[in-house]
Design a protein around this motif. Structure first.
Motif, short mmCIF file in Angstrom:
data_model
loop_
_atom_site.label_atom_id
_atom_site.label_comp_id
_atom_site.label_asym_id
_atom_site.label_seq_id
_atom_site.Cartn_x
_atom_site.Cartn_y
_atom_site.Cartn_z
N ILE A 1 -2.84 -7.20 -0.50
CA ILE A 1 -4.00 -6.40 -0.09
C ILE A 1 -5.19 -7.31 0.19
O ILE A 1 -5.91 -7.13 1.17
CB ILE A 1 -4.34 -5.32 -1.14
CG1 ILE A 1 -3.19 -4.31 -1.25
CG2 ILE A 1 -5.64 -4.61 -0.78
CD1 ILE A 1 -3.29 -3.38 -2.46
N GLU B 1 -2.49 5.43 0.96
CA GLU B 1 -3.44 4.34 1.15
C GLU B 1 -3.40 3.81 2.58
O GLU B 1 -4.43 3.51 3.17
CB GLU B 1 -3.17 3.21 0.15
CG GLU B 1 -3.50 3.58 -1.28
CD GLU B 1 -2.98 2.60 -2.31
OE1 GLU B 1 -3.52 2.57 -3.42
OE2 GLU B 1 -2.00 1.87 -2.03
N LEU C 1 0.85 -1.19 0.00
CA LEU C 1 0.00 0.00 0.00
C LEU C 1 0.88 1.24 0.00
O LEU C 1 1.93 1.26 0.66
CB LEU C 1 -0.91 0.02 1.23
CG LEU C 1 -1.97 -1.06 1.34
CD1 LEU C 1 -2.61 -1.05 2.73
CD2 LEU C 1 -3.03 -0.88 0.27
N ALA D 1 -7.86 0.27 -3.54
CA ALA D 1 -6.42 0.09 -3.72
C ALA D 1 -6.14 -1.00 -4.76
O ALA D 1 -5.25 -0.84 -5.61
CB ALA D 1 -5.75 -0.25 -2.39
#
Length: 188
Positions: A100, A37, A33, A57
């Motif tokens: 993520i 973010e 990230l 994201a």
């Protein structure tokens, strides 16, 4: 020079050589990230808002992977809040997506294990992630067939597995009663 002295010099040179490689490896580590973010995740205290940040994201990484110029206006609008689009090789971007997704799953699992959590927000977060996972699966499967890089394939396969886990878990989350929602909307 004696054997002991040569051995000591060899040990010292080897230690410096290894430290150099460790330092180079640390310099090559990449956060999945961006700094902006990370701040958005930190600011999103509710599980549903945090899930939305993770989805956005990942979407941003797919924009870069697909070189999607049709989203130029939206990207320009989002720069103040989200920052520039992430840069990187396809392997780095697929690895970001995998990480993520894993973080989103961990976040959902963490909330699920708490005694007190908002069931509605939890269900909304899971459904939001599942809807995104359903969008990601065809793209990931297509990317899997196009790449010859084994490391990219590994990151893509792991992402596919995470998407399937999210979709499977969403089936266990109670669905909101549509009649209750319709009554609420008609009373307004």
């Amino acid at each position: 020079m004696t054997f002991k002295t040569l051995n000591s010099v060899f040990f010292i040179l080897t230690a410096f050589f290894c430290i150099g490689f460790v330092g180079a490896a640390d310099a090559q580590k990449r956060d999945h990230l961006s700094d902006m973010e990370v701040e958005l995740v930190r600011d999103a205290q509710e599980v549903d808002r945090r899930a939305e940040v993770f989805v956005k994201a990942i979407d941003r990484r797919f924009l870069v992977l697909n070189n999607d110029a049709s989203q130029t206006k939206q990207i320009a609008k989002d720069i103040d809040r989200w920052g520039e689009l992430p840069a990187g090789t396809p392997l780095q971007l697929f690895t970001d997506i995998r990480k993520i997704l894993a973080e989103a799953i961990d976040n959902i699992d963490d909330v699920a294990t708490r005694e007190k959590h908002d069931e509605k927000l939890f269900a909304k977060a899971v459904r939001s992630l599942a809807a995104a996972a359903e969008r990601y699966l065809p793209a990931l499967k297509s990317d899997l067939t196009r790449t010859a890089d084994e490391r990219e394939k590994g990151a893509i396969l792991a992402s596919i597995e995470y998407c399937e886990q999210i979709i499977e878990a969403s089936a266990k989350v109670p669905q909101e009663d549509l009649t209750v929602r319709k009554k609420k909307n008609s009373n307004r």
